[in-house]
Scaffold this active site. Structure first.
Site, PDB file in Angstrom:
ATOM      1  N   ASP A   1       0.837  -1.201   0.000  1.00  0.00           N
ATOM      2  CA  ASP A   1       0.000   0.000   0.000  1.00  0.00           C
ATOM      3  C   ASP A   1       0.869   1.247   0.000  1.00  0.00           C
ATOM      4  O   ASP A   1       1.717   1.421   0.879  1.00  0.00           O
ATOM      5  CB  ASP A   1      -0.922  -0.001   1.219  1.00  0.00           C
ATOM      6  CG  ASP A   1      -2.122   0.925   1.020  1.00  0.00           C
ATOM      7  OD1 ASP A   1      -2.427   1.252  -0.139  1.00  0.00           O
ATOM      8  OD2 ASP A   1      -2.745   1.316   2.020  1.00  0.00           O
TER       9      ASP A   1
ATOM     10  N   LYS B   1      -5.011  -2.434   9.783  1.00  0.00           N
ATOM     11  CA  LYS B   1      -5.233  -2.505   8.334  1.00  0.00           C
ATOM     12  C   LYS B   1      -5.427  -3.924   7.811  1.00  0.00           C
ATOM     13  O   LYS B   1      -5.778  -4.079   6.648  1.00  0.00           O
ATOM     14  CB  LYS B   1      -4.014  -1.915   7.614  1.00  0.00           C
ATOM     15  CG  LYS B   1      -3.707  -0.464   7.964  1.00  0.00           C
ATOM     16  CD  LYS B   1      -4.532   0.476   7.143  1.00  0.00           C
ATOM     17  CE  LYS B   1      -4.063   1.903   7.340  1.00  0.00           C
ATOM     18  NZ  LYS B   1      -4.798   2.827   6.469  1.00  0.00           N
TER      19      LYS B   1
ATOM     20  N   HIS C   1      -3.848  13.766   1.553  1.00  0.00           N
ATOM     21  CA  HIS C   1      -4.175  12.792   2.608  1.00  0.00           C
ATOM     22  C   HIS C   1      -3.025  12.702   3.612  1.00  0.00           C
ATOM     23  O   HIS C   1      -3.244  12.736   4.827  1.00  0.00           O
ATOM     24  CB  HIS C   1      -4.441  11.419   1.982  1.00  0.00           C
ATOM     25  CG  HIS C   1      -4.652  10.321   2.977  1.00  0.00           C
ATOM     26  ND1 HIS C   1      -5.788  10.207   3.751  1.00  0.00           N
ATOM     27  CD2 HIS C   1      -3.855   9.278   3.346  1.00  0.00           C
ATOM     28  CE1 HIS C   1      -5.696   9.145   4.535  1.00  0.00           C
ATOM     29  NE2 HIS C   1      -4.533   8.564   4.316  1.00  0.00           N
TER      30      HIS C   1
HETATM   31 CA    CA Z   1      -4.336   2.743   2.739  1.00  0.00          CA
END
Ligand code: CA
Length: 437
Positions: A138, A264, A145
Protein backbone atom coordinates in the site's frame (compact mmCIF):
# COMPACT_ATOMS: atom_id res chain seq x y z
CA UNK A 1 4.07 8.31 -27.96
CA UNK A 2 0.36 7.75 -28.62
CA UNK A 3 -1.47 5.23 -26.52
CA UNK A 4 -4.67 5.62 -28.54
CA UNK A 5 -5.74 2.98 -31.06
CA UNK A 6 -8.88 1.80 -32.83
CA UNK A 7 -10.31 0.22 -29.63
CA UNK A 8 -10.73 3.71 -28.10
CA UNK A 9 -12.74 5.17 -31.00
CA UNK A 10 -15.81 6.96 -29.63
CA UNK A 11 -17.81 5.93 -32.71
CA UNK A 12 -17.60 2.19 -32.00
CA UNK A 13 -20.95 0.58 -31.17
CA UNK A 14 -21.59 -2.96 -30.00
CA UNK A 15 -24.24 -5.47 -31.08
CA UNK A 16 -24.83 -5.80 -27.30
CA UNK A 17 -27.38 -2.98 -27.15
CA UNK A 18 -26.95 -2.15 -23.43
CA UNK A 19 -23.28 -1.29 -24.09
CA UNK A 20 -24.38 1.64 -26.27
CA UNK A 21 -26.48 3.36 -23.60
CA UNK A 22 -24.99 6.71 -22.62
CA UNK A 23 -23.49 6.74 -19.15
CA UNK A 24 -23.17 2.98 -18.75
CA UNK A 25 -19.88 1.81 -17.19
CA UNK A 26 -19.07 -0.85 -19.75
CA UNK A 27 -19.22 0.42 -23.34
CA UNK A 28 -17.17 -1.39 -25.98
CA UNK A 29 -14.26 1.01 -25.33
CA UNK A 30 -13.81 -0.41 -21.79
CA UNK A 31 -13.69 -4.25 -21.83
CA UNK A 32 -12.55 -4.91 -18.23
CA UNK A 33 -11.82 -8.39 -16.85
CA UNK A 34 -13.24 -10.28 -13.85
CA UNK A 35 -13.60 -13.82 -12.53
CA UNK A 36 -17.25 -14.92 -12.43
CA UNK A 37 -19.82 -17.73 -12.48
CA UNK A 38 -23.62 -17.95 -12.45
CA UNK A 39 -24.93 -16.91 -9.05
CA UNK A 40 -25.54 -19.79 -6.67
CA UNK A 41 -24.21 -22.38 -9.15
CA UNK A 42 -21.42 -24.93 -8.76
CA UNK A 43 -19.80 -23.80 -12.00
CA UNK A 44 -16.09 -23.13 -12.05
CA UNK A 45 -15.23 -19.46 -11.81
CA UNK A 46 -13.60 -18.29 -15.06
CA UNK A 47 -12.57 -15.10 -16.80
CA UNK A 48 -15.22 -12.75 -18.12
CA UNK A 49 -15.33 -9.37 -19.86
CA UNK A 50 -17.99 -6.76 -19.11
CA UNK A 51 -19.99 -5.45 -22.05
CA UNK A 52 -23.03 -3.31 -21.21
CA UNK A 53 -25.08 -5.18 -18.61
CA UNK A 54 -23.64 -8.55 -19.69
CA UNK A 55 -20.55 -10.65 -19.01
CA UNK A 56 -18.86 -12.28 -21.99
CA UNK A 57 -17.81 -15.74 -20.81
CA UNK A 58 -14.15 -16.20 -21.83
CA UNK A 59 -14.34 -19.98 -21.37
CA UNK A 60 -17.01 -20.03 -24.08
CA UNK A 61 -15.01 -17.63 -26.26
CA UNK A 62 -11.91 -19.82 -25.91
CA UNK A 63 -13.94 -22.90 -26.86
CA UNK A 64 -15.42 -21.15 -29.90
CA UNK A 65 -11.86 -20.90 -31.25
CA UNK A 66 -12.60 -17.81 -33.32
CA UNK A 67 -9.43 -15.83 -32.56
CA UNK A 68 -5.90 -16.26 -33.90
CA UNK A 69 -2.38 -16.05 -32.52
CA UNK A 70 -1.79 -14.12 -29.30
CA UNK A 71 -5.50 -13.35 -28.91
CA UNK A 72 -6.44 -17.05 -28.90
CA UNK A 73 -3.50 -17.85 -26.56
CA UNK A 74 -4.63 -15.06 -24.23
CA UNK A 75 -8.30 -16.06 -24.13
CA UNK A 76 -7.33 -19.67 -23.39
CA UNK A 77 -5.16 -18.47 -20.49
CA UNK A 78 -8.09 -16.37 -19.22
CA UNK A 79 -10.26 -19.51 -18.99
CA UNK A 80 -9.34 -19.96 -15.32
CA UNK A 81 -10.63 -18.83 -11.94
CA UNK A 82 -7.49 -16.82 -11.27
CA UNK A 83 -6.29 -14.70 -14.17
CA UNK A 84 -2.62 -14.72 -13.09
CA UNK A 85 -1.44 -16.74 -16.09
CA UNK A 86 -3.18 -14.40 -18.55
CA UNK A 87 -1.91 -11.35 -16.68
CA UNK A 88 1.64 -12.76 -16.76
CA UNK A 89 1.64 -13.13 -20.57
CA UNK A 90 2.41 -9.44 -21.05
CA UNK A 91 1.33 -6.51 -23.11
CA UNK A 92 1.24 -8.09 -26.60
CA UNK A 93 -1.24 -10.71 -25.39
CA UNK A 94 -3.38 -8.24 -23.39
CA UNK A 95 -3.53 -5.89 -26.32
CA UNK A 96 -4.13 -8.65 -28.87
CA UNK A 97 -7.08 -10.01 -26.89
CA UNK A 98 -8.52 -6.51 -26.37
CA UNK A 99 -8.43 -5.82 -30.11
CA UNK A 100 -9.98 -9.21 -30.96
CA UNK A 101 -12.75 -8.71 -28.38
CA UNK A 102 -13.38 -5.16 -29.57
CA UNK A 103 -13.77 -6.31 -33.19
CA UNK A 104 -15.90 -9.35 -32.25
CA UNK A 105 -18.29 -7.27 -30.15
CA UNK A 106 -18.76 -4.49 -32.72
CA UNK A 107 -21.93 -4.02 -34.72
CA UNK A 108 -21.69 -6.08 -37.87
CA UNK A 109 -19.13 -8.57 -36.51
CA UNK A 110 -19.11 -11.98 -38.18
CA UNK A 111 -18.73 -13.49 -34.69
CA UNK A 112 -22.00 -12.13 -33.26
CA UNK A 113 -23.91 -15.40 -33.58
CA UNK A 114 -21.01 -17.39 -32.06
CA UNK A 115 -20.76 -15.03 -29.08
CA UNK A 116 -24.43 -14.35 -28.32
CA UNK A 117 -24.64 -17.63 -26.43
CA UNK A 118 -21.49 -16.68 -24.44
CA UNK A 119 -23.25 -13.75 -22.71
CA UNK A 120 -24.48 -13.96 -19.11
CA UNK A 121 -26.43 -11.10 -17.52
CA UNK A 122 -24.43 -9.32 -14.80
CA UNK A 123 -27.52 -9.51 -12.60
CA UNK A 124 -27.19 -13.31 -12.67
CA UNK A 125 -23.51 -13.68 -11.76
CA UNK A 126 -21.27 -13.67 -8.71
CA UNK A 127 -17.60 -12.79 -8.65
CA UNK A 128 -14.39 -14.16 -7.18
CA UNK A 129 -11.15 -12.27 -6.71
CA UNK A 130 -9.92 -11.81 -10.28
CA UNK A 131 -6.54 -13.32 -9.49
CA UNK A 132 -4.45 -14.76 -6.70
CA UNK A 133 -2.92 -11.71 -5.02
CA UNK A 134 0.39 -13.02 -3.73
CA UNK A 135 1.64 -9.75 -2.34
CA UNK A 136 0.02 -6.42 -1.67
CA UNK A 137 1.84 -3.15 -1.04
CA UNK A 138 0.00 0.00 0.00
CA UNK A 139 1.38 3.35 -1.08
CA UNK A 140 0.56 6.81 0.28
CA UNK A 141 0.52 8.90 -2.87
CA UNK A 142 -1.93 11.69 -2.01
CA UNK A 143 0.01 14.51 -0.41
CA UNK A 144 -3.32 15.99 0.72
CA UNK A 145 -4.18 12.79 2.61
CA UNK A 146 -0.65 12.46 4.00
CA UNK A 147 -0.68 16.06 5.23
CA UNK A 148 -4.19 15.89 6.70
CA UNK A 149 -3.58 12.60 8.51
CA UNK A 150 -0.11 13.66 9.58
CA UNK A 151 -1.49 16.83 11.12
CA UNK A 152 -3.98 14.76 13.16
CA UNK A 153 -1.41 12.21 14.35
CA UNK A 154 1.58 14.60 14.61
CA UNK A 155 0.33 18.22 14.74
CA UNK A 156 3.86 19.60 15.03
CA UNK A 157 5.29 17.50 12.21
CA UNK A 158 2.57 16.59 9.69
CA UNK A 159 4.53 15.79 6.53
CA UNK A 160 7.73 13.88 7.20
CA UNK A 161 10.80 15.04 5.23
CA UNK A 162 11.09 11.85 3.16
CA UNK A 163 7.60 12.24 1.64
CA UNK A 164 8.65 14.43 -1.28
CA UNK A 165 11.58 12.17 -2.15
CA UNK A 166 10.31 8.61 -1.63
CA UNK A 167 7.04 7.08 -2.89
CA UNK A 168 6.19 5.91 0.64
CA UNK A 169 4.57 2.51 1.09
CA UNK A 170 4.35 -0.47 3.41
CA UNK A 171 3.82 -4.17 2.82
CA UNK A 172 0.19 -5.00 3.48
CA UNK A 173 -1.58 -8.31 3.95
CA UNK A 174 -3.09 -10.11 0.94
CA UNK A 175 -4.96 -12.91 2.75
CA UNK A 176 -7.74 -10.62 3.99
CA UNK A 177 -8.40 -8.98 0.60
CA UNK A 178 -11.77 -10.05 -0.81
CA UNK A 179 -14.02 -9.08 -3.68
CA UNK A 180 -16.89 -6.57 -3.51
CA UNK A 181 -19.70 -7.77 -1.25
CA UNK A 182 -17.24 -8.51 1.56
CA UNK A 183 -18.62 -8.34 5.10
CA UNK A 184 -16.46 -8.43 8.20
CA UNK A 185 -16.89 -8.07 11.95
CA UNK A 186 -15.77 -4.82 13.51
CA UNK A 187 -12.15 -5.50 14.52
CA UNK A 188 -11.06 -5.62 18.14
CA UNK A 189 -7.71 -4.60 19.50
CA UNK A 190 -5.62 -2.40 21.73
CA UNK A 191 -6.28 1.30 21.84
CA UNK A 192 -5.05 4.04 24.12
CA UNK A 193 -6.70 7.39 24.69
CA UNK A 194 -4.13 10.22 24.81
CA UNK A 195 -4.91 10.95 28.48
CA UNK A 196 -5.07 7.30 29.61
CA UNK A 197 -2.26 5.70 31.62
CA UNK A 198 -2.55 2.34 29.91
CA UNK A 199 -4.17 0.91 26.77
CA UNK A 200 -7.50 -0.90 26.83
CA UNK A 201 -8.87 -3.77 24.72
CA UNK A 202 -12.16 -3.88 22.86
CA UNK A 203 -14.01 -3.25 19.58
CA UNK A 204 -12.62 -0.49 17.36
CA UNK A 205 -14.43 2.80 17.96
CA UNK A 206 -12.98 4.65 14.97
CA UNK A 207 -13.61 2.39 11.99
CA UNK A 208 -12.95 4.04 8.65
CA UNK A 209 -12.73 3.40 4.91
CA UNK A 210 -10.00 4.54 2.54
CA UNK A 211 -10.80 5.48 -1.06
CA UNK A 212 -8.06 3.93 -3.15
CA UNK A 213 -7.24 2.41 -6.50
CA UNK A 214 -5.76 -1.07 -6.68
CA UNK A 215 -3.08 -1.51 -9.34
CA UNK A 216 -2.51 -5.07 -10.59
CA UNK A 217 0.90 -6.15 -11.80
CA UNK A 218 0.86 -8.31 -14.91
CA UNK A 219 4.28 -9.40 -16.12
CA UNK A 220 6.68 -9.69 -13.20
CA UNK A 221 10.43 -9.13 -12.93
CA UNK A 222 13.33 -11.29 -11.83
CA UNK A 223 14.59 -10.93 -8.29
CA UNK A 224 17.56 -8.58 -8.44
CA UNK A 225 16.41 -6.87 -11.68
CA UNK A 226 14.93 -3.39 -11.27
CA UNK A 227 12.20 -2.16 -13.62
CA UNK A 228 13.26 1.10 -15.34
CA UNK A 229 10.66 3.85 -15.32
CA UNK A 230 10.45 3.73 -19.13
CA UNK A 231 9.32 0.09 -18.88
CA UNK A 232 7.21 0.35 -15.74
CA UNK A 233 3.78 0.52 -17.33
CA UNK A 234 4.48 -2.56 -19.45
CA UNK A 235 4.16 -4.45 -16.17
CA UNK A 236 0.85 -2.89 -15.12
CA UNK A 237 -2.14 -4.98 -16.22
CA UNK A 238 -4.86 -2.71 -14.88
CA UNK A 239 -6.72 -0.92 -12.12
CA UNK A 240 -9.61 -1.60 -9.75
CA UNK A 241 -11.40 0.26 -6.98
CA UNK A 242 -10.02 -0.55 -3.55
CA UNK A 243 -11.37 0.08 -0.05
CA UNK A 244 -8.56 -0.21 2.49
CA UNK A 245 -10.63 -0.40 5.70
CA UNK A 246 -8.78 1.15 8.63
CA UNK A 247 -9.17 1.04 12.42
CA UNK A 248 -7.96 4.53 13.34
CA UNK A 249 -7.81 4.05 17.12
CA UNK A 250 -5.76 0.86 16.75
CA UNK A 251 -3.60 2.66 14.19
CA UNK A 252 -2.83 5.63 16.44
CA UNK A 253 -1.52 3.36 19.20
CA UNK A 254 0.44 0.86 17.11
CA UNK A 255 1.80 2.71 14.09
CA UNK A 256 5.09 3.91 15.52
CA UNK A 257 7.79 2.76 14.87
CA UNK A 258 6.97 0.23 12.12
CA UNK A 259 3.73 1.53 10.57
CA UNK A 260 0.19 0.13 10.30
CA UNK A 261 -0.35 -3.46 11.43
CA UNK A 262 -3.66 -4.70 12.93
CA UNK A 263 -5.30 -1.40 11.97
CA UNK A 264 -5.23 -2.50 8.33
CA UNK A 265 -5.10 -6.30 8.01
CA UNK A 266 -8.63 -7.36 9.03
CA UNK A 267 -10.30 -6.67 5.67
CA UNK A 268 -9.66 -4.93 2.34
CA UNK A 269 -12.11 -4.98 -0.56
CA UNK A 270 -11.54 -4.81 -4.33
CA UNK A 271 -14.05 -4.22 -7.12
CA UNK A 272 -14.63 -7.29 -9.33
CA UNK A 273 -13.59 -5.61 -12.57
CA UNK A 274 -10.01 -4.81 -13.62
CA UNK A 275 -9.99 -1.90 -16.07
CA UNK A 276 -6.89 -2.39 -18.19
CA UNK A 277 -4.14 0.18 -18.51
CA UNK A 278 -4.81 0.21 -22.24
CA UNK A 279 -8.49 1.08 -21.73
CA UNK A 280 -7.39 4.06 -19.61
CA UNK A 281 -5.22 5.60 -22.35
CA UNK A 282 -7.67 8.42 -23.27
CA UNK A 283 -7.77 9.63 -19.67
CA UNK A 284 -4.02 10.06 -19.19
CA UNK A 285 -2.84 13.49 -18.15
CA UNK A 286 0.47 15.22 -17.68
CA UNK A 287 2.22 14.71 -14.37
CA UNK A 288 3.49 17.79 -12.66
CA UNK A 289 5.81 18.38 -9.72
CA UNK A 290 5.58 21.81 -8.14
CA UNK A 291 8.73 23.80 -8.93
CA UNK A 292 9.19 24.62 -5.24
CA UNK A 293 9.28 20.91 -4.34
CA UNK A 294 12.25 18.57 -4.79
CA UNK A 295 12.26 17.13 -8.31
CA UNK A 296 12.33 13.31 -8.60
CA UNK A 297 15.67 11.54 -8.54
CA UNK A 298 16.72 10.43 -12.02
CA UNK A 299 15.48 6.82 -11.62
CA UNK A 300 11.98 8.23 -11.00
CA UNK A 301 12.08 10.70 -13.89
CA UNK A 302 11.18 10.31 -17.57
CA UNK A 303 9.76 12.49 -20.31
CA UNK A 304 6.88 10.07 -20.86
CA UNK A 305 6.05 10.10 -17.16
CA UNK A 306 5.89 13.89 -17.28
CA UNK A 307 3.76 13.97 -20.43
CA UNK A 308 1.26 11.17 -19.79
CA UNK A 309 2.06 9.51 -16.43
CA UNK A 310 -1.08 10.53 -14.52
CA UNK A 311 -4.57 9.11 -14.93
CA UNK A 312 -7.73 11.17 -14.40
CA UNK A 313 -9.79 8.47 -12.70
CA UNK A 314 -12.72 10.04 -10.86
CA UNK A 315 -14.02 8.32 -7.75
CA UNK A 316 -16.73 8.82 -5.17
CA UNK A 317 -17.79 7.31 -1.84
CA UNK A 318 -21.32 6.62 -0.61
CA UNK A 319 -22.56 5.30 2.71
CA UNK A 320 -25.72 3.23 3.07
CA UNK A 321 -26.82 2.80 6.68
CA UNK A 322 -29.17 0.21 8.21
CA UNK A 323 -31.79 2.95 8.48
CA UNK A 324 -31.50 3.84 4.78
CA UNK A 325 -31.92 0.18 3.85
CA UNK A 326 -34.99 -0.23 6.06
CA UNK A 327 -36.54 2.91 4.54
CA UNK A 328 -35.48 2.09 0.97
CA UNK A 329 -33.57 5.37 0.87
CA UNK A 330 -30.68 5.90 -1.55
CA UNK A 331 -27.12 5.79 -0.20
CA UNK A 332 -25.61 9.15 0.77
CA UNK A 333 -22.62 10.48 -1.18
CA UNK A 334 -19.92 11.71 1.18
CA UNK A 335 -17.03 12.69 -1.08
CA UNK A 336 -15.57 12.73 -4.57
CA UNK A 337 -11.96 12.87 -5.75
CA UNK A 338 -9.64 11.98 -8.62
CA UNK A 339 -6.43 9.98 -8.97
CA UNK A 340 -5.01 12.87 -11.02
CA UNK A 341 -4.11 14.54 -7.69
CA UNK A 342 -1.62 11.77 -6.87
CA UNK A 343 1.82 13.09 -5.90
CA UNK A 344 3.50 10.04 -7.48
CA UNK A 345 2.55 8.16 -10.67
CA UNK A 346 1.97 4.43 -11.09
CA UNK A 347 5.19 4.19 -13.08
CA UNK A 348 7.11 5.82 -10.22
CA UNK A 349 5.53 3.41 -7.72
CA UNK A 350 6.48 0.37 -9.80
CA UNK A 351 10.02 1.58 -10.43
CA UNK A 352 10.63 2.59 -6.84
CA UNK A 353 9.28 -0.75 -5.55
CA UNK A 354 11.83 -2.67 -7.65
CA UNK A 355 14.82 -0.30 -7.60
CA UNK A 356 16.44 -2.41 -4.87
CA UNK A 357 15.82 -5.61 -6.86
CA UNK A 358 12.51 -6.59 -5.27
CA UNK A 359 10.54 -8.85 -7.61
CA UNK A 360 6.89 -8.66 -8.63
CA UNK A 361 4.82 -11.68 -9.59
CA UNK A 362 1.73 -11.59 -11.87
CA UNK A 363 -1.30 -10.66 -9.78
CA UNK A 364 0.58 -8.67 -7.14
CA UNK A 365 -1.36 -5.58 -6.17
CA UNK A 366 -0.39 -2.03 -5.22
CA UNK A 367 -2.75 0.23 -3.31
CA UNK A 368 -2.54 3.85 -4.42
CA UNK A 369 -3.04 5.17 -0.91
CA UNK A 370 -6.11 7.19 0.04
CA UNK A 371 -6.90 9.56 -2.83
CA UNK A 372 -7.87 12.77 -1.10
CA UNK A 373 -8.03 15.86 -3.28
CA UNK A 374 -6.92 19.39 -2.36
CA UNK A 375 -10.31 20.43 -0.96
CA UNK A 376 -11.64 19.23 2.41
CA UNK A 377 -14.79 17.76 0.81
CA UNK A 378 -12.57 15.69 -1.52
CA UNK A 379 -11.16 13.72 1.42
CA UNK A 380 -11.00 9.95 0.91
CA UNK A 381 -11.55 8.93 4.54
CA UNK A 382 -13.87 9.76 7.43
CA UNK A 383 -10.82 10.55 9.55
CA UNK A 384 -10.30 13.59 7.35
CA UNK A 385 -13.97 14.46 6.72
CA UNK A 386 -14.66 14.43 10.50
CA UNK A 387 -11.40 16.30 11.23
CA UNK A 388 -10.09 13.51 13.40
CA UNK A 389 -13.50 12.66 14.89
CA UNK A 390 -14.16 16.24 16.02
CA UNK A 391 -17.01 17.11 13.64
CA UNK A 392 -19.87 14.89 12.46
CA UNK A 393 -20.81 14.77 8.83
CA UNK A 394 -24.52 14.75 8.03
CA UNK A 395 -25.82 12.10 5.64
CA UNK A 396 -28.64 12.68 3.15
CA UNK A 397 -31.30 11.29 5.51
CA UNK A 398 -30.12 13.40 8.46
CA UNK A 399 -28.10 10.68 10.20
CA UNK A 400 -24.65 11.75 11.40
CA UNK A 401 -21.30 9.99 11.27
CA UNK A 402 -17.82 10.59 12.60
CA UNK A 403 -16.77 7.00 11.88
CA UNK A 404 -18.55 3.89 10.57
CA UNK A 405 -21.26 2.18 12.58
CA UNK A 406 -22.32 -1.47 12.47
CA UNK A 407 -24.48 -2.15 9.43
CA UNK A 408 -22.93 0.64 7.35
CA UNK A 409 -22.25 -0.33 3.77
CA UNK A 410 -19.54 1.69 2.02
CA UNK A 411 -19.84 1.97 -1.76
CA UNK A 412 -17.09 3.36 -3.98
CA UNK A 413 -17.45 4.06 -7.67
CA UNK A 414 -15.00 5.13 -10.35
CA UNK A 415 -15.23 6.46 -13.90
CA UNK A 416 -13.27 8.33 -16.56
CA UNK A 417 -14.31 11.04 -18.98
CA UNK A 418 -12.35 12.95 -21.61
CA UNK A 419 -13.26 15.15 -24.57
CA UNK A 420 -13.60 13.13 -27.75
CA UNK A 421 -13.86 9.79 -25.97
CA UNK A 422 -16.59 7.67 -24.47
CA UNK A 423 -17.09 7.57 -20.70
CA UNK A 424 -15.98 4.31 -19.09
CA UNK A 425 -16.61 3.11 -15.53
CA UNK A 426 -15.18 0.75 -12.95
CA UNK A 427 -18.50 -0.48 -11.53
CA UNK A 428 -18.37 -0.37 -7.75
CA UNK A 429 -16.76 -1.87 -4.69
CA UNK A 430 -19.07 -2.48 -1.74
CA UNK A 431 -18.48 -3.79 1.75
CA UNK A 432 -20.45 -3.91 4.99
CA UNK A 433 -19.41 -3.64 8.63
CA UNK A 434 -20.88 -6.29 10.95
CA UNK A 435 -20.95 -6.10 14.76
CA UNK A 436 -17.80 -7.18 16.59
CA UNK A 437 -17.63 -10.89 17.47
CA1 CA B 1 -4.34 2.74 2.74
Amino acid sequence: MSFINETHDINLKSWVASANQAGNDFPIQNLPFASFRRKGSNEEFRGGVAIGDQVLDLAAVAAANIFDGVAQEAVEAANAQALNEFMGLGKAHWSGLRLALSRALREGSEHQSALESALVAQDDVEYALPCHIGDYTDFYTSIYHATAVGSLFRPDNPLLPNYKWVPIGYHGRASSIDVSGQTFPRPKGQTKAPDADAPSFGPCKRLDYELELGIYLGKGNELGEAIAIEDAEDHVFGFCLFNDWSARDLQAWEYQPLGPFLAKNFASTVSPWIVTTEALAPYRTAWHRDENDPQPMSYLESAQNRETGSFDIQMDVLIETDKMRSENAAPSKVSESSFKHSYWTVAQMVTHHTVNGCNFLPGDMLGSGTQSGPEHEEAGSLLELSRGGKESITLSNGEERKFLEDGDKVIMRGWCEADGFNRIGFGSVEGTVLPAK
